[in-house]
Design an enzyme around this catalytic site. Sequence first.
Site, PDB file in Angstrom:
ATOM      1  CE  LYS A  15      -0.506  -0.067   5.066  1.00 18.20           C
ATOM      2  NZ  LYS A  15       0.171  -1.364   5.273  1.00 18.20           N
ATOM      3  CG  HIS A  71       1.918  -1.238  12.052  1.00 24.96           C
ATOM      4  ND1 HIS A  71       2.474   0.003  12.297  1.00 24.96           N
ATOM      5  CD2 HIS A  71       2.126  -1.482  10.735  1.00 24.96           C
ATOM      6  CE1 HIS A  71       3.002   0.475  11.175  1.00 24.96           C
ATOM      7  NE2 HIS A  71       2.804  -0.401  10.213  1.00 24.96           N
ATOM      8  CD  GLU A 101       2.459  -6.373   8.512  1.00 26.51           C
ATOM      9  OE1 GLU A 101       1.961  -5.253   8.788  1.00 26.51           O
ATOM     10  OE2 GLU A 101       1.871  -7.446   8.736  1.00 26.51           O
TER      11      GLU A 101
END
Length: 419
Positions: free
Chosen positions: A73, A202, A279
């Site tokens: 993304k 996250h 990530e």
Amino acid sequence: MEALLESLLSAPDQFLSSNGLKIDECFSEKIISTIKNHQSEEAFYMLDLGVVANLMDTWKRNLPMVQPFYAVKCNTHPDLLATMVAHGSSFDCASRSEIESILALGVSPDHIIYANPCKASSHIKYAAKVGVNLTTVDSLDEIEKIRKLHPKGSLLIRIKAPDESGSRWPMSSKYGALPEEVPQLLQAAQTAGLKVSGVAFHIGSKSRNSQAYKTAIQAAKAVFQEADRLCMPPMHVLNIGGGFVSDALCFEAAAEAVKTAVHRYFSEEERRSLTVIAEPGRFFAETAFTLATNIIGKRVRGEVRHYWLNEGFHGSMMRVDRAALVRSCISLKCMSNNNGNDNEKNPGMMVMHDGGARTFSSIVFGPTCDPIDKVSEGHQLPELEVNDWLVFRNMGAYTLSCSNNFNGFSSAKITYLTN
């Protein structure tokens, strides 16, 4: 114009940023030569794939035990994705479209994590069909969807990271199970017959507090212990998410915090079977892209200058930190706009802003009619004219992917690739 650019290339040591700082000679040459080849007023990106390769080397050197799953993304440019594939990256996808784009590059489904805690049913069915099995959940309803639509799926329990990261864009308000919700989620997955492979978190995008990783890893270990208490099969995946920035000192501090925490909270025996993944998006994408914009309009109001660019909020700047945008700005002034004033320094040349030149408080607008389409306000700029350029470094994160065609201004940008 070509002659003007050639004369500038012969003296790159005079280049200064709009903040009066010297610009790297090699980088300045790339800017000028790229504008020369561009031969248009349209805004465009420069993508330096060498930066991406160097960052992958930096990652492997500092976090050799952590496999990066690039967050698609952040920036979906095909050449960036292909470079990540070539350097051994796996991928974090959040939708069917992102999964399709990565599979089309020849990536195995085993190297994709469907890292969206709330997925559309049709997208879950597609993931099951193509064999993308690892996914994140943080609610009972999501577990039930996976049970019905992807029973062979493997789950990571997404937990809410402790809110101490100081990140520019925190994630905790939208995603992550609370500590008191974790036992119920584990029990629901166990009852549904679903495999729980591990834990994900996250800390938030663009975090500057490396200690947040330590606290989050400690919280993740508590979930491992709860699974043991419930006599569930051993979990083996720790997903430490994103939040990494490419600034050397910040990244090294984050890497050290991660390594220290993994060793502190997981025993040597546990570490032998533990797979740690991450990530990162911004880390790889941000500094690889430079955006060149053209001044298409100007207005003078006393001592204040108003400028209009052919790029703005609805294009590349919606998700960009305005303070960082100002710091990265380089003004490129075409001296030929001085109407033949022979007393002007270097007449007939295009030069970067002289740090000693007079500056004016300036407002820089984007091209649309939306009043919020404002790039910066109060930024000190030299006297610029229509057809001069403003160049912005570090424009690869959430720029291309968030741009739109509002007001009919196309979001398509010409991208030049450099080594």
